[in-house]
Design a protein around this motif. Structure first.
Motif, PDB file in Angstrom:
ATOM      1  N   ARG A   1       0.835  -1.326   0.162  1.00  0.00           N
ATOM      2  CA  ARG A   1      -0.087   0.002   0.051  1.00  0.00           C
ATOM      3  C   ARG A   1       0.837   1.286  -0.017  1.00  0.00           C
ATOM      4  O   ARG A   1       0.581   2.057  -0.880  1.00  0.00           O
ATOM      5  N   ILE A   2       2.035   1.369   0.896  1.00  0.00           N
ATOM      6  CA  ILE A   2       2.813   2.384   1.015  1.00  0.00           C
ATOM      7  C   ILE A   2       3.624   2.508  -0.493  1.00  0.00           C
ATOM      8  O   ILE A   2       3.617   3.778  -0.915  1.00  0.00           O
ATOM      9  N   ALA A   3       3.878   1.586  -1.088  1.00  0.00           N
ATOM     10  CA  ALA A   3       4.708   1.674  -2.166  1.00  0.00           C
ATOM     11  C   ALA A   3       3.699   2.131  -3.634  1.00  0.00           C
ATOM     12  O   ALA A   3       4.320   2.698  -4.376  1.00  0.00           O
ATOM     13  N   GLU A   4       2.577   1.407  -3.431  1.00  0.00           N
ATOM     14  CA  GLU A   4       1.541   2.159  -4.381  1.00  0.00           C
ATOM     15  C   GLU A   4       1.166   3.768  -4.051  1.00  0.00           C
ATOM     16  O   GLU A   4       1.305   4.508  -5.089  1.00  0.00           O
ATOM     17  N   GLU A   5       1.145   4.073  -3.037  1.00  0.00           N
ATOM     18  CA  GLU A   5       1.077   5.748  -2.886  1.00  0.00           C
ATOM     19  C   GLU A   5       2.207   6.220  -3.252  1.00  0.00           C
ATOM     20  O   GLU A   5       2.173   7.517  -3.855  1.00  0.00           O
ATOM     21  N   GLN A   6       3.441   5.626  -2.993  1.00  0.00           N
ATOM     22  CA  GLN A   6       4.501   6.479  -3.759  1.00  0.00           C
ATOM     23  C   GLN A   6       4.543   6.763  -5.152  1.00  0.00           C
ATOM     24  O   GLN A   6       5.077   7.478  -5.760  1.00  0.00           O
ATOM     25  N   ARG A   7       4.053   5.344  -5.834  1.00  0.00           N
ATOM     26  CA  ARG A   7       3.962   5.486  -7.059  1.00  0.00           C
ATOM     27  C   ARG A   7       3.051   6.666  -7.735  1.00  0.00           C
ATOM     28  O   ARG A   7       3.398   7.163  -8.703  1.00  0.00           O
ATOM     29  N   LYS A   8       1.831   6.666  -6.863  1.00  0.00           N
ATOM     30  CA  LYS A   8       0.823   7.627  -7.354  1.00  0.00           C
ATOM     31  C   LYS A   8       1.432   9.185  -7.432  1.00  0.00           C
ATOM     32  O   LYS A   8       1.290   9.772  -8.098  1.00  0.00           O
ATOM     33  N   GLN A   9       2.062   9.292  -6.143  1.00  0.00           N
ATOM     34  CA  GLN A   9       2.665  10.581  -6.134  1.00  0.00           C
ATOM     35  C   GLN A   9       3.887  10.996  -7.157  1.00  0.00           C
ATOM     36  O   GLN A   9       3.873  12.089  -7.528  1.00  0.00           O
ATOM     37  N   ALA A  10       4.431   9.783  -7.337  1.00  0.00           N
ATOM     38  CA  ALA A  10       5.596  10.032  -8.533  1.00  0.00           C
ATOM     39  C   ALA A  10       4.749  10.435  -9.621  1.00  0.00           C
ATOM     40  O   ALA A  10       5.379  11.103 -10.648  1.00  0.00           O
ATOM     41  N   LEU A  11       3.925   9.572 -10.171  1.00  0.00           N
ATOM     42  CA  LEU A  11       3.013   9.983 -11.003  1.00  0.00           C
ATOM     43  C   LEU A  11       2.519  11.355 -11.360  1.00  0.00           C
ATOM     44  O   LEU A  11       2.602  12.083 -12.231  1.00  0.00           O
ATOM     45  N   LYS A  12       1.976  11.889 -10.144  1.00  0.00           N
ATOM     46  CA  LYS A  12       1.577  13.290 -10.081  1.00  0.00           C
ATOM     47  C   LYS A  12       2.546  14.231 -10.342  1.00  0.00           C
ATOM     48  O   LYS A  12       2.591  15.229 -10.984  1.00  0.00           O
ATOM     49  N   GLU A  13       3.861  14.026  -9.741  1.00  0.00           N
ATOM     50  CA  GLU A  13       4.902  14.772  -9.811  1.00  0.00           C
ATOM     51  C   GLU A  13       5.407  14.798 -11.343  1.00  0.00           C
ATOM     52  O   GLU A  13       5.866  15.819 -11.951  1.00  0.00           O
ATOM     53  N   LYS A  14       5.422  13.636 -11.946  1.00  0.00           N
ATOM     54  CA  LYS A  14       5.666  13.535 -13.518  1.00  0.00           C
ATOM     55  C   LYS A  14       4.811  14.556 -14.316  1.00  0.00           C
ATOM     56  O   LYS A  14       5.104  15.133 -15.152  1.00  0.00           O
ATOM     57  N   GLU A  15       3.557  14.297 -14.146  1.00  0.00           N
ATOM     58  CA  GLU A  15       2.667  15.010 -14.773  1.00  0.00           C
ATOM     59  C   GLU A  15       2.718  16.647 -14.701  1.00  0.00           C
ATOM     60  O   GLU A  15       2.818  17.369 -15.443  1.00  0.00           O
ATOM     61  N   ALA A  16       3.202  16.973 -13.243  1.00  0.00           N
ATOM     62  CA  ALA A  16       3.338  18.336 -13.050  1.00  0.00           C
ATOM     63  C   ALA A  16       4.540  18.901 -13.929  1.00  0.00           C
ATOM     64  O   ALA A  16       4.576  19.924 -14.306  1.00  0.00           O
ATOM     65  N   VAL A  17       5.819  18.171 -13.909  1.00  0.00           N
ATOM     66  CA  VAL A  17       7.031  18.454 -14.515  1.00  0.00           C
ATOM     67  C   VAL A  17       6.454  18.371 -15.861  1.00  0.00           C
ATOM     68  O   VAL A  17       7.030  19.419 -16.791  1.00  0.00           O
ATOM     69  N   LEU A  18       5.752  17.620 -16.501  1.00  0.00           N
ATOM     70  CA  LEU A  18       5.622  17.631 -17.777  1.00  0.00           C
ATOM     71  C   LEU A  18       4.741  18.888 -18.267  1.00  0.00           C
ATOM     72  O   LEU A  18       5.017  19.507 -19.369  1.00  0.00           O
ATOM     73  N   ALA A  19       3.807  19.173 -17.610  1.00  0.00           N
ATOM     74  CA  ALA A  19       2.951  20.561 -17.610  1.00  0.00           C
ATOM     75  C   ALA A  19       3.939  21.718 -17.589  1.00  0.00           C
ATOM     76  O   ALA A  19       3.682  22.526 -18.711  1.00  0.00           O
ATOM     77  N   ARG A  20       4.829  21.769 -16.721  1.00  0.00           N
ATOM     78  CA  ARG A  20       5.703  22.783 -16.985  1.00  0.00           C
ATOM     79  C   ARG A  20       6.640  22.885 -17.805  1.00  0.00           C
ATOM     80  O   ARG A  20       6.843  24.015 -18.598  1.00  0.00           O
ATOM     81  N   LEU A  21       7.119  21.690 -18.456  1.00  0.00           N
ATOM     82  CA  LEU A  21       8.052  21.576 -19.581  1.00  0.00           C
ATOM     83  C   LEU A  21       7.504  22.110 -20.868  1.00  0.00           C
ATOM     84  O   LEU A  21       7.737  22.970 -21.570  1.00  0.00           O
ATOM     85  N   GLU A  22       5.980  21.605 -20.622  1.00  0.00           N
ATOM     86  CA  GLU A  22       5.336  21.892 -22.097  1.00  0.00           C
ATOM     87  C   GLU A  22       4.985  23.404 -22.259  1.00  0.00           C
ATOM     88  O   GLU A  22       4.989  24.146 -23.114  1.00  0.00           O
ATOM     89  N   GLY A  23       4.602  24.049 -20.949  1.00  0.00           N
ATOM     90  CA  GLY A  23       4.584  25.686 -20.751  1.00  0.00           C
ATOM     91  C   GLY A  23       5.942  26.295 -21.220  1.00  0.00           C
ATOM     92  O   GLY A  23       5.903  27.433 -21.895  1.00  0.00           O
ATOM     93  N   VAL A  24       6.950  25.747 -20.798  1.00  0.00           N
ATOM     94  CA  VAL A  24       8.237  26.387 -21.208  1.00  0.00           C
ATOM     95  C   VAL A  24       8.506  26.396 -22.541  1.00  0.00           C
ATOM     96  O   VAL A  24       8.847  27.140 -23.346  1.00  0.00           O
TER      97      VAL A  24
END
Length: 142
Positions: A112-135
């Motif tokens: 369960r903890i590993a799954e939460e970490q995975r979901k958090q990493a996916l959110k961070e990835k999406e945020a970084v991709l959105a910022r990169l796309e904006g740049v």
């Protein structure tokens, strides 16, 4: 690396193959002998022809045959010892049902903890991709 049950199954399969190879060796390289008075070796030969040899048998000298048998026996013993070791390290033999349930609960919590970490990493990835796309979109060509 394979799990212990897979290793055990592979070792048992290898032992079976070693048994077959040992039987083949003894069959292929034994010296034809009559062991009792009631035994007989059938020989079909025509006049002026040497006695036929069994094409499946290629006898080895006694010492070489014994050495081969000894080596095959040692290999069988080593494989059997490997199987005994694999059986001895299988989980659950020394653990009670309660211990196994606690282990399963602990592993489920870790999952369960590993799954939460995975979901958090996916959110961070999406945020970084959105910022990169904006740049990338804000960059203008000269």
């Amino acid at each position: 690396m394979a799990d212990r049950l897979t290793q055990l199954q592979d070792a048992v399969d290898q032992l079976a193959n070693q048994f077959i190879a040992s039987i083949y060796y003894v069959h292929k390289h034994h010296n034809l002998q009559i062991l009792s008075a009631t035994d007989s070796v059938r020989v079909d030969k025509k006049e002026n022809e040497p006695a036929p040899q069994d094409p499946d048998v290629d006898p080895y000298p006694a010492e070489q045959f014994k050495a081969g048998q000894r080596e095959l026996a040692q290999d069988l013993i080593l494989k059997e010892q490997q199987i005994e070791y694999l059986i001895s390290i299988l989980p659950g033999l020394e653990n009670s049902e309660k211990d196994q349930e606690q282990t399963i609960k602990r592993l489920e919590e870790d999952l369960r903890i590993a799954e939460e970490q995975r979901k958090q990493a996916l959110k961070e990835k999406e945020a970084v991709l959105a910022r990169l796309e904006g740049v990338i979109r804000s960059v203008k060509r000269p």
